[in-house]
Scaffold this motif. Structure first.
Motif, PDB file in Angstrom:
ATOM      1  N   ASP A 176      -4.652 -29.100 -14.698  1.00 20.93           N
ATOM      2  CA  ASP A 176      -4.751 -27.929 -15.867  1.00 20.93           C
ATOM      3  C   ASP A 176      -4.680 -28.392 -17.228  1.00 20.93           C
ATOM      4  O   ASP A 176      -5.061 -27.567 -18.095  1.00 20.93           O
ATOM      5  CB  ASP A 176      -3.317 -27.072 -15.550  1.00 20.93           C
ATOM      6  CG  ASP A 176      -3.200 -26.544 -14.006  1.00 20.93           C
ATOM      7  OD1 ASP A 176      -4.305 -25.791 -13.648  1.00 20.93           O
ATOM      8  OD2 ASP A 176      -2.319 -26.803 -13.773  1.00 20.93           O
ATOM      9  N   CYS A 177      -4.137 -29.456 -17.508  1.00 22.03           N
ATOM     10  CA  CYS A 177      -3.987 -29.992 -18.912  1.00 22.03           C
ATOM     11  C   CYS A 177      -3.964 -31.589 -18.966  1.00 22.03           C
ATOM     12  O   CYS A 177      -3.297 -32.281 -17.869  1.00 22.03           O
ATOM     13  CB  CYS A 177      -2.487 -29.522 -19.365  1.00 22.03           C
ATOM     14  SG  CYS A 177      -2.046 -30.106 -20.836  1.00 22.03           S
ATOM     15  N   LEU A 185     -11.429 -30.494 -22.973  1.00 21.40           N
ATOM     16  CA  LEU A 185     -11.530 -29.165 -23.415  1.00 21.40           C
ATOM     17  C   LEU A 185     -13.116 -28.431 -22.976  1.00 21.40           C
ATOM     18  O   LEU A 185     -12.925 -27.246 -22.482  1.00 21.40           O
ATOM     19  CB  LEU A 185     -11.673 -29.274 -24.922  1.00 21.40           C
ATOM     20  CG  LEU A 185     -10.251 -29.766 -25.675  1.00 21.40           C
ATOM     21  CD1 LEU A 185     -10.271 -29.718 -27.076  1.00 21.40           C
ATOM     22  CD2 LEU A 185      -9.209 -28.434 -25.559  1.00 21.40           C
ATOM     23  N   GLY A 189     -12.472 -27.071 -19.483  1.00 24.98           N
ATOM     24  CA  GLY A 189     -11.562 -25.823 -19.357  1.00 24.98           C
ATOM     25  C   GLY A 189     -10.201 -26.394 -19.148  1.00 24.98           C
ATOM     26  O   GLY A 189      -9.263 -25.565 -18.672  1.00 24.98           O
ATOM     27  N   LYS A 190      -9.754 -27.614 -19.609  1.00 24.55           N
ATOM     28  CA  LYS A 190      -8.536 -28.036 -19.515  1.00 24.55           C
ATOM     29  C   LYS A 190      -7.857 -27.981 -21.030  1.00 24.55           C
ATOM     30  O   LYS A 190      -8.353 -28.297 -22.005  1.00 24.55           O
ATOM     31  CB  LYS A 190      -8.435 -29.519 -18.963  1.00 24.55           C
ATOM     32  CG  LYS A 190      -8.700 -29.703 -17.501  1.00 24.55           C
ATOM     33  CD  LYS A 190      -9.037 -31.074 -17.114  1.00 24.55           C
ATOM     34  CE  LYS A 190      -9.261 -30.982 -15.440  1.00 24.55           C
ATOM     35  NZ  LYS A 190     -10.531 -30.382 -15.359  1.00 24.55           N
ATOM     36  N   SER A 191      -6.272 -27.712 -20.943  1.00 30.08           N
ATOM     37  CA  SER A 191      -5.904 -27.813 -22.149  1.00 30.08           C
ATOM     38  C   SER A 191      -5.621 -29.134 -22.631  1.00 30.08           C
ATOM     39  O   SER A 191      -5.596 -30.086 -21.503  1.00 30.08           O
ATOM     40  CB  SER A 191      -4.473 -26.819 -21.951  1.00 30.08           C
ATOM     41  OG  SER A 191      -4.727 -25.485 -21.921  1.00 30.08           O
ATOM     42  N   ALA A 237     -11.104 -25.585 -28.664  1.00 34.29           N
ATOM     43  CA  ALA A 237     -10.195 -25.085 -27.600  1.00 34.29           C
ATOM     44  C   ALA A 237     -10.123 -23.642 -27.873  1.00 34.29           C
ATOM     45  O   ALA A 237      -9.804 -22.833 -26.883  1.00 34.29           O
ATOM     46  CB  ALA A 237      -8.707 -25.479 -28.203  1.00 34.29           C
ATOM     47  N   LEU A 297      -8.032 -22.012 -24.848  1.00 36.93           N
ATOM     48  CA  LEU A 297      -7.224 -23.133 -24.331  1.00 36.93           C
ATOM     49  C   LEU A 297      -6.385 -23.608 -25.393  1.00 36.93           C
ATOM     50  O   LEU A 297      -6.385 -23.257 -26.497  1.00 36.93           O
ATOM     51  CB  LEU A 297      -8.107 -24.413 -24.017  1.00 36.93           C
ATOM     52  CG  LEU A 297      -9.463 -24.215 -22.842  1.00 36.93           C
ATOM     53  CD1 LEU A 297     -10.151 -25.292 -22.895  1.00 36.93           C
ATOM     54  CD2 LEU A 297      -8.599 -23.919 -21.465  1.00 36.93           C
ATOM     55  N   ALA A 343      -1.408 -19.896 -25.694  1.00 35.98           N
ATOM     56  CA  ALA A 343      -2.637 -20.698 -26.100  1.00 35.98           C
ATOM     57  C   ALA A 343      -2.500 -20.355 -27.751  1.00 35.98           C
ATOM     58  O   ALA A 343      -2.357 -21.450 -28.522  1.00 35.98           O
ATOM     59  CB  ALA A 343      -3.761 -19.807 -25.679  1.00 35.98           C
TER      60      ALA A 343
END
Length: 432
Positions: free
Chosen positions: A75-76, A96, A99-101, A121, A126, A324
């Motif tokens: 996820d990150c 980014l 789709g990952k923070s 972001a 994100l 976010a």
């Protein structure tokens, strides 16, 4: 409790391993505060065989950091590699885009590429978090972005580099020479083998550019920071400052002057009654002055495994909560470039140190050059011999335009009386 936040960690140096230690030690408490567990699902570093003092066998290892951005079960991504470009930047862009923070302690990358990454972001809804990039474990980013968000920040400034502050305060306490203290700082790990980024002010400038963007809602402008470091400071300068009621600190200073952005990293003479004068050792401190909040001061450890890892995990907790938000308090798409303020127009007192030939007429030559540049002298002191045949002269000007001080010094540049280039430091005031 909802599904865990799954993170991938790139870079397993002091801070990277510190993040793993912190999550392992405080995992249950972190899960309670975040509303769900935070787990390390993948790691990457250059050397698998290096002993890092921690068992990493349970974590899937990837040799190429960029591979982390492509993992479906992440996820990150947390970046602890460092450097303004190269692998760190490529990882940030790919994370980014997929789709990952993204969480980083990389102040150089944010200072140079923060606008690009912030827009990516925010476009993807994100999180891009960088609390650990400025002042280590001090929550100054969150304090300015969230806590002071109702205020117009008039100026932001502070001690942004622990290495420089350690060197200066050791010189102050013990009267030692710069080179000797720097050598000790290297031996105990406060300074790198090549300390240039620290002692020449570049590290502090990276952090200042970030704080300025966050405080004023203007586009990041690292190139607009005027930078000077501390390698030219002598023990005699510190002694003179003390006699005048000041202490020398390397400060980053940013403010908006008549709609223009002023940013400078420079040694300042700080009045002894100012809180920054009493920040010793490797401690960092940031002062922000809001139009309603007044003076806010953030102080604490500016580096080190524990404080920096703490800041990284605090960012992860925010992400786990679903926060976010904007990267720099103002949406990146609304942050316009700001015209740079001309420092020569600034008015204030300056400390100037000369090393000159020990002969008659030198003082008259210096004072005449300052008179012709319309710079009034408040005090002038000739001290002990700096070397055989030369003496040290220190002066403090009355309030003068910095451009006029520069003109006075330029008039002396061809003088055979000067044995070294003059050193100029500004006196911190409420008008800075």
């Amino acid at each position: 409790m909802t599904a865990p936040l799954r993170i991938a960690l790139a870079g397993l140096g002091t801070v990277g391993t510190g993040v793993i230690r912190l999550i392992e030690a405080n995992g249950a408490m972190i899960a309670q505060r975040a509303g769900r567990p935070i787990i390390v699902s993948a790691i990457s570093a250059r050397d698998r065989s290096r002993d890092r003092g921690i068992d990493l066998a349970a974590y899937p290892w990837y040799d190429q950091p960029e591979q982390l951005a492509a993992l479906d079960d992440i996820d990150c991504v947390v970046e602890m590699i460092g450097g303004s470009d190269g692998t760190a930047l490529e990882l940030a862009r790919k994370s980014l885009a997929s789709g990952k923070s993204f969480v980083t302690a990389n102040k150089a990358m944010i200072a140079h590429h923060g606008m690009e990454l912030a827009k990516a972001a925010e476009t993807g809804n994100l999180s891009l978090r960088y609390e650990a990039a400025v002042a280590g474990g001090i929550p100054v980013i969150k304090g300015l972005r969230d806590g002071a968000s109702a205020n117009r920040i008039e100026r932001v400034y502070g001690i942004l580099n622990g290495t420089c502050n350690y060197v200066l305060t050791e010189m102050e306490k013990h009267g030692r020479a710069f080179d000797d203290v720097l050598k000790d700082a290297q031996e105990i790990g406060y300074a790198e083998a090549d300390p240039s980024f620290d002692i020449d002010g570049v590290d502090a400038a990276h952090k200042l550019a970030i704080l300025a963007a966050l405080s004023f809602g203007k586009a990041l402008d690292f190139e607009g920071v005027e930078i000077d470091g501390i390698r030219h400071i002598m023990a005699a300068d510190i002694g003179q400052a003390k006699a005048l009621g000041y202490r020398i600190r390397l400060l980053g200073m940013a403010r908006i002057d008549d709609g223009k952005l002023f940013q400078r990293v420079n040694p300042y003479l700080v009045p002894e009654n100012h809180p920054l004068a009493h920040i010793d050792g490797s401690t960092n401190a940031v002062v922000a002055e809001g139009n309603f909040s007044g003076r806010l001061m953030f102080q604490g450890a500016g580096a080190g495994e524990g404080p920096t890892a703490s800041a990284v995990v605090a960012d992860l907790i925010d992400i786990a909560r679903g926060d976010a938000g904007t990267v720099f308090a103002t949406p990146a798409s609304k942050m316009e470039p700001c015209e740079r303020a001309e420092s020569g127009n600034r008015i204030g007192k300056s400390y100037i140190r000369f090393i000159v030939a020990d002969k008659p007429g030198v003082l008259a030559e210096i004072t005449a050059a300052m008179r012709d540049a319309e710079v009034s002298i408040e005090s002038l002191i000739q001290t002990e011999k700096a070397a055989e045949g030369s003496v040290l002269i220190s002066m403090v000007t009355h309030d003068s335009r910095e451009r006029d001080v520069s003109l006075g010094l330029a008039a002396l540049s061809s003088s055979t009386s000067l044995k070294a280039a003059p050193v100029v430091m500004h006196l911190l005031s409420d008008q800075d």
